[in-house]
Design a protein around this motif. Structure first.
Motif: not given
Length: 288
Positions: A173-177, A182-186, A201-205
């Motif tokens: 989600v926006a602003g999350s770790k 993900a942005q660095e990985a790309m 968006p869930y903490v866990d699947v």
């Protein structure tokens, strides 16, 4: 007294031979025995809950008759019956994901492309719902057990046009770790066109399972700072003291999932997006 007994069979009486049954069809020429009218069937319809047929003679006159006895075909008596019903098409079988099941298909040789998910539970849930589709496409799902070094893992994988990655991340989600990771990985060379990172968006699947599928109106609220899975199990009143209890709890939850309808749309759309990304039209099957 006559030797003929009441109720004895009269073998001299002619036997009644069943008339041939002729299914009514457009163009069938019939003669109405009572009136002598001869015409060809132009249509069949239902009236008052019964089939009737409309005949047209050579002068263009129309008459309607009920189906049944009293007709000749080619000079012989027949029983005109309703048209034979076409056999119903067999019901299409679908996979748990809702796609049409391909009968008799064999698993495709695994592609070089992969789906990465964060943990074993994610992998098991995707296998349960999309397993048939993934085997048909030759796509393997691999759990990462965390995405803290996602860039390094992508770099080691070496993505390319025939070696793609679809990555499903928890709590993207926006602003999350997770979003920053993900942005660095790309930014890894080769990732821009050959890696797709999506998330739910869930903490866990676990939360991607609809509460109603588990018999709940909503998932229990886990107090901040408490282990999420343990908190969920405690809220459900299930054993939660150790890893074995957590594993058993997950098994019970997974058993509540029978098809895509048991999952939240926010997960369904992302998984389908990843599968489409890894199986473009006219794609090449690279080596594993």
């Amino acid at each position: 007294m006559s030797s003929y007994e009441w109720g004895a069979q009269d073998i001299s009486a002619p036997r009644q031979v069943p008339l041939p049954k002729v299914p009514v069809s457009r163009g069938l020429v019939l003669e109405d025995v009572q009136s002598g009218y001869v015409g060809a069937v132009v249509r069949v319809e239902k009236s008052g809950g019964m089939h009737v047929m409309v005949l047209e003679d050579r002068r263009g006159r129309l008459k309607t008759f009920p189906l049944g006895f009293g007709f000749h075909v080619d000079g012989g008596p027949v029983e005109v019956v309703a048209p034979a019903l076409a056999p119903a098409a067999p019901a299409r079988k679908v996979t748990a994901s809702g796609s049409v099941k391909v009968e008799g298909s064999r698993a495709r040789t695994a592609r070089a492309s992969r789906i990465w998910v964060e943990g074993q539970h994610d992998a098991e849930l995707i296998e349960k719902v999309w397993g048939d589709d993934l085997r048909l496409e030759g796509i393997v799902v691999e759990p990462l057990h965390g995405v803290d070094d996602l860039a390094g893992m992508i770099r080691a994988f070496g993505p390319g046009p025939n070696r793609r990655l679809g990555i499903l991340v928890d709590h993207l989600v926006a602003g999350s770790k997770e979003q920053r990771i993900a942005q660095e990985a790309m930014k890894v060379p080769g990732a821009a066109a050959n890696v797709l990172v999506v998330g739910h968006p869930y903490v866990d699947v676990w939360q991607a399972i609809k509460p109603a599928s588990v018999g709940l109106t909503a998932w229990p609220v886990v107090p901040r700072g408490q282990d999420w899975k343990t908190g969920i199990l405690a809220g459900l009143g299930w054993p939660n003291a150790d890893k074995a209890a957590v594993a058993q709890g997950w098994k019970r939850l997974l058993g509540c999932v029978t098809s895509y309808s048991d999952l939240e749309p926010s997960l369904l759309g992302r998984v389908e997006e990843v599968i489409d990304f890894l199986t473009p039209p006219g794609d090449f099957d690279g080596p594993t």
